[in-house]
Structures are given as C-alpha cells and as structure tokens.
Design an enzyme around this catalytic site. Structure first.
Site, PDB file in Angstrom:
ATOM      1  N   LYS A  34      -6.641   6.850  10.074  1.00 23.26           N
ATOM      2  CA  LYS A  34      -5.655   5.804   9.858  1.00 23.26           C
ATOM      3  C   LYS A  34      -6.106   4.984   8.646  1.00 23.26           C
ATOM      4  O   LYS A  34      -7.303   4.737   8.494  1.00 23.26           O
ATOM      5  CB  LYS A  34      -5.642   4.924  11.111  1.00 23.26           C
ATOM      6  CG  LYS A  34      -4.479   4.005  11.212  1.00 23.26           C
ATOM      7  CD  LYS A  34      -4.582   3.257  12.532  1.00 23.26           C
ATOM      8  CE  LYS A  34      -3.574   2.177  12.689  1.00 23.26           C
ATOM      9  NZ  LYS A  34      -3.309   1.223  11.688  1.00 23.26           N
ATOM     10  N   CYS A  50       1.009  -8.825  20.603  1.00 22.49           N
ATOM     11  CA  CYS A  50       0.130  -8.369  19.506  1.00 22.49           C
ATOM     12  C   CYS A  50       0.584  -9.040  18.222  1.00 22.49           C
ATOM     13  O   CYS A  50       1.703  -8.834  17.761  1.00 22.49           O
ATOM     14  CB  CYS A  50       0.166  -6.850  19.343  1.00 22.49           C
ATOM     15  SG  CYS A  50      -0.684  -6.339  17.827  1.00 22.49           S
ATOM     16  N   LYS A  86      -8.214  -1.527   6.459  1.00 19.18           N
ATOM     17  CA  LYS A  86      -9.086  -2.337   5.598  1.00 19.18           C
ATOM     18  C   LYS A  86     -10.530  -2.110   5.987  1.00 19.18           C
ATOM     19  O   LYS A  86     -11.399  -1.964   5.138  1.00 19.18           O
ATOM     20  CB  LYS A  86      -8.737  -3.819   5.772  1.00 19.18           C
ATOM     21  CG  LYS A  86      -7.609  -4.251   4.874  1.00 19.18           C
ATOM     22  CD  LYS A  86      -7.397  -5.746   4.954  1.00 19.18           C
ATOM     23  CE  LYS A  86      -5.957  -6.063   4.616  1.00 19.18           C
ATOM     24  NZ  LYS A  86      -5.383  -7.176   5.299  1.00 19.18           N
ATOM     25  N   CYS A 105      -3.962  -2.534  21.311  1.00 18.88           N
ATOM     26  CA  CYS A 105      -2.732  -2.111  20.634  1.00 18.88           C
ATOM     27  C   CYS A 105      -3.058  -0.863  19.815  1.00 18.88           C
ATOM     28  O   CYS A 105      -3.991  -0.883  19.004  1.00 18.88           O
ATOM     29  CB  CYS A 105      -2.236  -3.226  19.715  1.00 18.88           C
ATOM     30  SG  CYS A 105      -1.072  -2.603  18.480  1.00 18.88           S
ATOM     31  N   HIS A 155       3.926   1.421   2.422  1.00 23.56           N
ATOM     32  CA  HIS A 155       5.095   0.659   1.969  1.00 23.56           C
ATOM     33  C   HIS A 155       5.779   1.405   0.815  1.00 23.56           C
ATOM     34  O   HIS A 155       7.000   1.496   0.741  1.00 23.56           O
ATOM     35  CB  HIS A 155       4.699  -0.727   1.454  1.00 23.56           C
ATOM     36  CG  HIS A 155       3.941  -1.563   2.452  1.00 23.56           C
ATOM     37  ND1 HIS A 155       2.753  -2.169   2.158  1.00 23.56           N
ATOM     38  CD2 HIS A 155       4.209  -1.897   3.724  1.00 23.56           C
ATOM     39  CE1 HIS A 155       2.315  -2.847   3.198  1.00 23.56           C
ATOM     40  NE2 HIS A 155       3.194  -2.690   4.177  1.00 23.56           N
ATOM     41  N   HIS A 176       0.838  -1.195   0.000  1.00 25.19           N
ATOM     42  CA  HIS A 176       0.000   0.000   0.000  1.00 25.19           C
ATOM     43  C   HIS A 176       0.870   1.240   0.000  1.00 25.19           C
ATOM     44  O   HIS A 176       2.101   1.176  -0.018  1.00 25.19           O
ATOM     45  CB  HIS A 176      -0.998  -0.017   1.165  1.00 25.19           C
ATOM     46  CG  HIS A 176      -0.378  -0.115   2.528  1.00 25.19           C
ATOM     47  ND1 HIS A 176       0.453   0.842   3.041  1.00 25.19           N
ATOM     48  CD2 HIS A 176      -0.457  -1.071   3.487  1.00 25.19           C
ATOM     49  CE1 HIS A 176       0.843   0.493   4.246  1.00 25.19           C
ATOM     50  NE2 HIS A 176       0.311  -0.675   4.538  1.00 25.19           N
ATOM     51  N   HIS A 195      -3.031  -1.568  15.959  1.00 23.93           N
ATOM     52  CA  HIS A 195      -3.973  -2.501  15.335  1.00 23.93           C
ATOM     53  C   HIS A 195      -5.364  -2.490  15.946  1.00 23.93           C
ATOM     54  O   HIS A 195      -6.239  -3.224  15.480  1.00 23.93           O
ATOM     55  CB  HIS A 195      -3.376  -3.920  15.347  1.00 23.93           C
ATOM     56  CG  HIS A 195      -2.154  -4.027  14.492  1.00 23.93           C
ATOM     57  ND1 HIS A 195      -0.888  -3.818  14.980  1.00 23.93           N
ATOM     58  CD2 HIS A 195      -2.026  -4.241  13.157  1.00 23.93           C
ATOM     59  CE1 HIS A 195      -0.025  -3.920  13.985  1.00 23.93           C
ATOM     60  NE2 HIS A 195      -0.686  -4.173  12.877  1.00 23.93           N
ATOM     61  N   CYS A 239       1.412  -6.616  15.249  1.00 27.11           N
ATOM     62  CA  CYS A 239       2.770  -6.040  15.296  1.00 27.11           C
ATOM     63  C   CYS A 239       3.812  -7.139  15.341  1.00 27.11           C
ATOM     64  O   CYS A 239       4.986  -6.876  15.132  1.00 27.11           O
ATOM     65  CB  CYS A 239       2.987  -5.212  16.561  1.00 27.11           C
ATOM     66  SG  CYS A 239       1.988  -3.765  16.739  1.00 27.11           S
TER      67      CYS A 239
HETATM   68  N1  MSP Z   1       8.078  -6.930   8.859  1.00 23.54           N
HETATM   69  C1  MSP Z   1       8.243  -5.803   9.697  1.00 23.54           C
HETATM   70  C2  MSP Z   1       9.562  -5.111   9.447  1.00 23.54           C
HETATM   71  C3  MSP Z   1      10.775  -5.946   9.641  1.00 23.54           C
HETATM   72  S1  MSP Z   1      12.237  -5.089   9.219  1.00 23.54           S
HETATM   73  C4  MSP Z   1      13.458  -6.033   9.838  1.00 23.54           C
HETATM   74  C5  MSP Z   1       7.103  -4.827   9.478  1.00 23.54           C
HETATM   75  N2  MSP Z   1       6.477  -4.906   8.296  1.00 23.54           N
HETATM   76  S2  MSP Z   1       5.256  -3.957   7.831  1.00 23.54           S
HETATM   77  O1  MSP Z   1       4.774  -4.556   6.604  1.00 23.54           O
HETATM   78  O2  MSP Z   1       4.318  -3.775   8.864  1.00 23.54           O
HETATM   79  O3  MSP Z   1       5.926  -2.593   7.438  1.00 23.54           O
HETATM   80  C6  MSP Z   1       6.053  -1.530   8.331  1.00 23.54           C
HETATM   81  C7  MSP Z   1       6.626  -0.356   7.576  1.00 23.54           C
HETATM   82  O4  MSP Z   1       5.773  -0.027   6.445  1.00 23.54           O
HETATM   83  C8  MSP Z   1       6.726   0.965   8.327  1.00 23.54           C
HETATM   84  O5  MSP Z   1       7.835   1.032   9.199  1.00 23.54           O
HETATM   85  C9  MSP Z   1       6.817   1.925   7.162  1.00 23.54           C
HETATM   86  O6  MSP Z   1       8.077   1.815   6.574  1.00 23.54           O
HETATM   87  C10 MSP Z   1       5.778   1.368   6.213  1.00 23.54           C
HETATM   88  N3  MSP Z   1       4.428   1.883   6.511  1.00 23.54           N
HETATM   89  C11 MSP Z   1       3.337   1.116   6.798  1.00 23.54           C
HETATM   90  N4  MSP Z   1       2.255   1.938   6.955  1.00 23.54           N
HETATM   91  C12 MSP Z   1       2.600   3.222   6.796  1.00 23.54           C
HETATM   92  C13 MSP Z   1       1.917   4.459   6.780  1.00 23.54           C
HETATM   93  N5  MSP Z   1       0.611   4.550   7.007  1.00 23.54           N
HETATM   94  N6  MSP Z   1       2.634   5.577   6.516  1.00 23.54           N
HETATM   95  C14 MSP Z   1       3.968   5.535   6.249  1.00 23.54           C
HETATM   96  N7  MSP Z   1       4.646   4.386   6.263  1.00 23.54           N
HETATM   97  C15 MSP Z   1       4.031   3.221   6.589  1.00 23.54           C
HETATM   98  O7  MSP Z   1       6.843  -4.016  10.339  1.00 23.54           O
END
Ligand code: MSP
Length: 503
Positions: A321, A139, A324, A156, A34, A31, A159, A142
């Site tokens: 936020k 959680c 889904k 949390c 990411h 999304h 979430h 997370c």
């Molecule tokens: N798998 C773990 C990370 C392990 S790294 C050794 C994880 N994955 S995650 O899919 O949840 O990705 C989290 C990351 O996605 C955030 O730290 C950020 O980089 C990005 N983002 C997810 N949602 C976001 C927003 N709403 N806004 C900006 N960045 C966001 O945690």
C-alpha cells in the site's frame, strides 16, 4: 481532423456529458492515486469533446472536517489560510498533467457553503432530519463511521488505525427510508454502478439494512454550521457530496434543476443543464458512501440520480500500500519529470485495467515506457518518416490526402462507453507492433532504394495508420498527437518523440 464520420458527429451533437472526480482532501499532497482518477476523467472528457458532445468536467477539493482542522492546527495556520495554500498544490498538479477541467470547486467557497446551508434547511423542513445522540466508532482518516464488521483486527483497513469512539449529540438523516428505492434503482441499473461486482457489493450492503446516518458533528468547528443549530457543523461527507451540484453553479434550490429539455431557454444557471452526472469516477474506498448516502440525499431532495458510478481499482507500489510511513509514495511531478506529461498519462492508464487493482514500480513503468513509447510508437514514427524521405518527392499529408483509416471507430467508441481505457490503448499498440513488423517483413529500407512505387504504396498505408493512431490517442496524449500531426505534415522529424530512458 475527427475520428468520427460526419453522420456520427451529427447524431452525437446534442449529447451532453457531465463527468466528475472525487474532491480530494486538501491536506493531502496530490499523489499517484489522485492523479490516476483525474487523468482518466480528463481522457474521457477530452474524448467526448472530440466527439462533439457538450462536456462539463468537474474537479475540486474537500476542505472541511476533523482531519483538515487537525492538519491546519499542526501547521500553525488558520484552517482557511491552510486550505488556500494547499489547494494550490492540487491546481498546480492538474496543470502539470494537462488536465483540462471546466471547474474546480472548493467546499470552503461561499457559493458552496451557502448552497449546503440551504439544502440542509430544506431537508430539515421536509422532516428528513431529526435530532439524536451518536455513539459509535469513527475513522478520522476516512472521515467515516465504522462498524465492528468494517474493521480488520480492530483497525480501519484503509488507515491501519483504531477508530475513535464518538459519543455526542448529533442530527440524523433518515437514510433508512430510502432502502427499498435504492435497491430497486441499483438493481434495475437506473442508478448504474460498475463494474458489476461493485454493484453487488453495494446491494448486499444495503440489503443488510440501511441505518439513518449522523450528519453533524458537535466538536468539529471547521465546517458549515447547521442552519437550524449553529452549535453543530455539517458532517464532511454531506458537505462534500453537494460539490457535484454546486460545481455547476447550483445555489441549493432543487427547483432549479429541471430536466434538460424543460430548462432550455429558461433563465436558469446554464450549467445546471448538465445535471445529472453521466459518469462519476472514484475508487473502492468511497464506493459505499457514494452508493448510499449520496443517492439518498438526492432522493430526499427530489433531484435525479447520477447515471453511472464507475469504480476503479487501487494502486499498490511493489505489492505494498502507498503510505507515508513506508515512504513509497510516487508523486505525479516525479513521474512527469522522468516520463514527460504524455508519458505519465499513457503509463498510468495503460498499466492496469480500469476497475481492477494494479501494482506498479519505477522499474515496471520504465520498462513499459521504453517498450511502448520509445521503441513502439516513437520508433515507428521515426522509421516511417526517415524512409519516406528517401522518396523524391517525399509524401506529406497535404499531397497525399488518401490515408486509409485502419482503426475500427465503432469498436473504440464502445470501449470508451464501457470505460475500458487500457483496452483502447492495448488495441492501438497492437497496431503499432503490427506496423513495425510489417516494415521488417517488407524490407521497406530496400524497397525505397529500388522499388519506389511499391515503397510509396506501403508508406501511404503506414502514414495513414499513424495519422489514425495519432487521432485516437489524442484524448490520452494530446501533445503527442499534435506533434505527430506536425511531423507527418512536414515530413520532417527533428528529435525522437520519446527518448529512451535508463533505469
Ligand atoms: N474527500 C473524499 C471524497 C469526497 S467526494 C464527494 C476523499 N478524498 S481522498 O483524497 O481520500 O480521495 C480518495 C480518492 O483518491 C479515491 O476514491 C481515488 O479516486 C483516489 N485514490 C487515492 N488513493 C488511490 C490509490 N492508491 N489508487 C487509486 N486511486 C486512489 O475520499
């Protein structure tokens, strides 16, 4: 063409730049959040390549743990098959956003799994791991252990779910042992955490007392078995952190990570010379684990810590936020469809200060696209090219080499080093606004008719500025930069750089 003067390039030539993004949970669909981190990392990687540095840019997928095990079960596929399918959507998304990474590491790959096992065995042999019993909150969203203080009204905050109570045998990593060393390294900026408020957040968390952490799970089958107790699997974060090493080709042997100077010329995995990471990007949701467990593991293994973590903000959509259940998630492919690849890259980076939270909506994005890209850069280019055509012969780059540089390179370099990405674009767009006004002020359309020599001088100035702009935006908008060069070179523009869009 390079924005750097030859002497600057020379002094930078021997620099290496290793940059990482988090590895995203593979069960998710890529999304906007990411995409944001990944585009930012790509911009920085491209900038360093353009500067002449040797760059390694790592991305990847986090594929083990309870959450993925559950998602695979729900989909009816075996976890590995499920991950193999899901990972394709990430690779496709990065391709569609023109992300030029050097490696995509999967935690379910053989090289990664075998290095993780080796590492755990080393930590066990060195006495950094002991057997215990875990009782506490967890959680699954997370994939993190929680304390009562972490929760908001028992839920949390990330979430909005009640964490589950875990009671099971587990192995623990002696993280508490590294408390003082971590405080020292973070305070002295030897392990830099930026922005400053994020560094303070981690420091105050560590100062409240760092506890040993559970590093294995008894009931989660989809994970890497502990080499010294096959009934337990590795806690997903321990597994995941090591991607930053295995992504370079590391096999789990700390002795192979020698400082760059010492490893030169030795028969080692060449990419390991990129260690340590110069910059690791992530959002605040995963700051705490990256500021504690991650460096703790490296200290135990006697491996150099990353130089800098940069923590960016979170995007909300219309003040809410992304989720889904609210159905307000923005997908990268929708953005690309509406704004194009470079339009999307530009909008995401320029809409919020990196490091601060940002709020977006389709309306805001569309307005910004029209104002900055269609009316700003696009309009400037087409006006200049069309006015230029009124001269005979008209100017082309080949005939008029002497375009005067307008953007102050040192300033831009400094902003890149400080990861002030929006500030760079803001500065460039100020120049664009200036140029558009300059054309008005000089009434250039009249000069090209009756004061050709004066018009020529102004057009050279404007074409120089556009050339310079096109060079500076290259890491952000590589295709646009290329298109602008071609247009200026030929003196011809066939269709608008960024067509206006409605609603
Ligand atoms: N798998 C773990 C990370 C392990 S790294 C050794 C994880 N994955 S995650 O899919 O949840 O990705 C989290 C990351 O996605 C955030 O730290 C950020 O980089 C990005 N983002 C997810 N949602 C976001 C927003 N709403 N806004 C900006 N960045 C966001 O945690």
């Amino acid at each position: 063409m390079n924005i750097f003067k030859p002497e600057e390039r020379l002094s930078n030539l021997l620099m290496k730049f290793y940059i990482t993004t988090p590895i995203y949970y593979v069960n998710d669909r890529p999304h906007l959040g990411h995409a944001y981190t990944t585009i930012a990392a790509d911009v920085l990687a491209r900038y360093h390549r353009q500067k002449g540095d040797e760059v390694f840019f790592l991305v990847g997928s986090d594929e083990h743990g309870a959450k993925i095990e559950e998602a695979a079960k729900e989909s009816g596929y075996l976890p590995q098959v499920f991950c193999d399918q899901k990972v394709k959507t990430f690779k496709k998304a990065w391709q569609s956003l023109n992300i030029d990474y050097d490696n995509f590491i999967r935690t379910s790959s053989q090289i990664h799994k075998s290095a993780v096992k080796k590492t755990l065995q080393i930590l066990w042999d060195k006495g950094f791991i002991y057997k215990g019993y875990y009782q506490g909150l967890y959680c699954r969203g997370c994939e993190q252990y929680k304390t009562e203080d972490d929760l908001v009204k028992g839920l949390c905050p990330f979430h909005q779910k009640k964490p589950e109570l875990l009671k099971e045998k587990s192995y623990f990593f002696k993280l508490s042992q590294f408390q003082d060393e971590l405080i020292k390294k973070i305070s002295k900026n030897e392990f830099l955490i930026e922005p400053e408020e994020r560094k303070n957040e981690v420091l105050s968390f560590i100062k409240r007392g760092l506890k040993d952490i559970s590093i294995s799970r008894q009931k989660v089958k989809w994970g890497i078995p502990l080499p010294f107790d096959k009934k337990q699997t590795t806690y997903v974060w321990i597994d995941a952190f090591l991607n930053y090493l295995t992504g370079l080709g590391w096999d789990g042997d700390p002795a192979k990570i020698l400082p760059r100077a010492k490893s030169r010329g030795k028969n080692l995995v060449p990419n390991l010379q990129f260690w340590p990471p110069d910059l690791q990007l992530m959002a605040k949701d995963i700051l705490r684990v990256h500021g504690t467990i991650w460096p703790g593991l490296l200290l135990a293994l006697n491996i150099d810590l990353p130089k800098k973590l940069f923590i960016h903000g979170f995007f909300t959509i219309n003040g809410q936020k992304m989720s889904k259940s609210l159905g307000n998630i923005i997908w990268p492919e929708e953005l690309v469809k509406k704004f194009g690849v470079d339009g999307t890259r530009y909008l995401l980076i320029s809409i919020a200060y990196f490091g601060q939270d940002g709020d977006i909506s389709w309306q805001r994005l569309t307005e910004k696209y029209n104002a900055d890209l269609a009316n700003g850069l696009g309009n400037l280019l087409s006006r200049v090219v069309k006015l230029n055509q009124k001269l005979t012969p008209y100017l082309t780059r080949g005939k008029n080499q002497k375009y005067i540089p307008n953007i102050k390179n040192n300033e831009i370099q400094k902003l890149f080093d400080e990861v002030k990405l929006k500030e760079i674009l803001d500065q460039i767009w100020q120049q664009i606004a200036w140029a558009n006004k300059y054309i008005e002020k000089k009434k250039l359309w009249e000069l090209v008719k009756d004061k050709k020599e004066e018009a020529k001088k102004i057009l050279i100035e404007l074409l120089s500025l556009i050339t310079e702009i096109s060079e500076t935006i290259k890491p952000f908008m590589p295709e646009t930069s290329e298109r602008i060069f071609k247009i200026i070179e030929s003196g011809q523009i066939k269709k608008p750089l960024f067509p206006k869009i409605s609603g």
